[in-house]
Design an enzyme around this catalytic site. Structure first.
Site, PDB file in Angstrom:
ATOM      1  CG  LEU A 100      -2.100  -0.984   1.460  1.00 27.06           C
ATOM      2  CD1 LEU A 100      -2.692  -0.832   2.602  1.00 27.06           C
ATOM      3  CD2 LEU A 100      -2.941  -1.127   0.256  1.00 27.06           C
ATOM      4  CG  ASP A 101       0.296   4.200  -2.920  1.00 30.71           C
ATOM      5  OD1 ASP A 101       1.231   3.457  -3.552  1.00 30.71           O
ATOM      6  OD2 ASP A 101      -0.425   4.795  -3.673  1.00 30.71           O
TER       7      ASP A 101
END
Length: 245
Positions: A100-101
């Site tokens: 995930l960012d």
């Protein structure tokens, strides 16, 4: 599995220490000296150090509720690695199955089983990932059918030669409002995708002229984040692990 990783899973050596040991010629695979750290070994291989047979520890599987301003990496950078939140021995020997960012929150799966994580992230496996998305521009319920169909048919992302795989878009409406109070619009949606292109969710909404202002992953396959609090983690159950074997 890489030979240096197998050694780490069978001893208390670090990856660097395992590589130094390999260079010394003390490691044998099926009776032959092995010095290549990247050599692929399997469960039926006999791997020894000075004649002592190695047995790899059982693979580990965890889920974590990722907080914002943390990164899905095995090293700390501008933000700390999510592995800092996993209070287990040799946490940094683990890896993230589906990143995930830094600004994205929610469900992250963590393991040291490469084949298992491949089944999570490979587009060929079509593993569903569901995100709760907050948008800059609201979407009208009355005019949402066309947008939902666009996501279902696939979108053309900038820089991509093919359309995205079919995705399911669901509007999240405020059911606590009365008919008179509701303006029949929302900036919150649920999006389910089966692939993981770079910044995919953000790019999909950019492709239809909107912008993601908040992103949270709620589910991977049949594993749900549920009531796990931000920053908390737990081991996966045997049944959850089996979902990706």
């Amino acid at each position: 599995m890489r030979l240096d990783k197998f050694i780490c899973k069978s001893t208390e050596l670090t990856r660097n220490e395992a590589k130094k040991l390999l260079k010394s010629g003390e490691v044998r695979v099926n009776g032959e000296v092995a010095k290549n750290a990247a050599m692929q070994v399997h469960e039926n291989n006999t791997i020894t150090i000075d004649g002592q047979v190695l047995t790899a520890r059982t693979s580990r599987y965890f889920m974590l509720h990722k907080v914002a301003d943390s990164i899905c990496s095995n090293v700390d950078e501008i933000y700390p690695s999510v592995l800092n939140f996993i209070d287990v021995d040799k946490a940094f020997d683990l890896h993230i199955a589906g990143r995930l960012d830094a600004d994205t929150t929610g469900l992250v799966l963590i393991t040291d089983d490469g084949r298992w994580s491949h089944n999570v992230i490979s587009p060929k496996k079509e593993c569903k990932k569901t995100y709760r998305v907050w948008l800059r521009d609201t979407i009208s319920k009355d005019k949402s059918a066309e947008l939902i169909e666009q996501f279902k048919q696939g979108l053309q992302l900038q820089g991509e030669s093919t359309l995205t795989r079919p995705a399911a878009l669901v509007l999240v409406m405020d059911d606590t409002l009365s008919v008179d109070e509701s303006n029949n619009e929302t900036n919150e949606v649920l999006l389910t995708i089966t692939e993981g292109k770079y910044h995919q969710v953000k790019r999909m909404f950019a492709a239809v002229g909107n912008r993601v202002v908040g992103l949270h992953r709620e589910q991977i396959g049949d594993i749900e984040l549920a009531d796990l609090a931000p920053g908390e983690w737990r081991e996966l159950t045997t049944e959850e692990v089996a979902l990706f074997i």
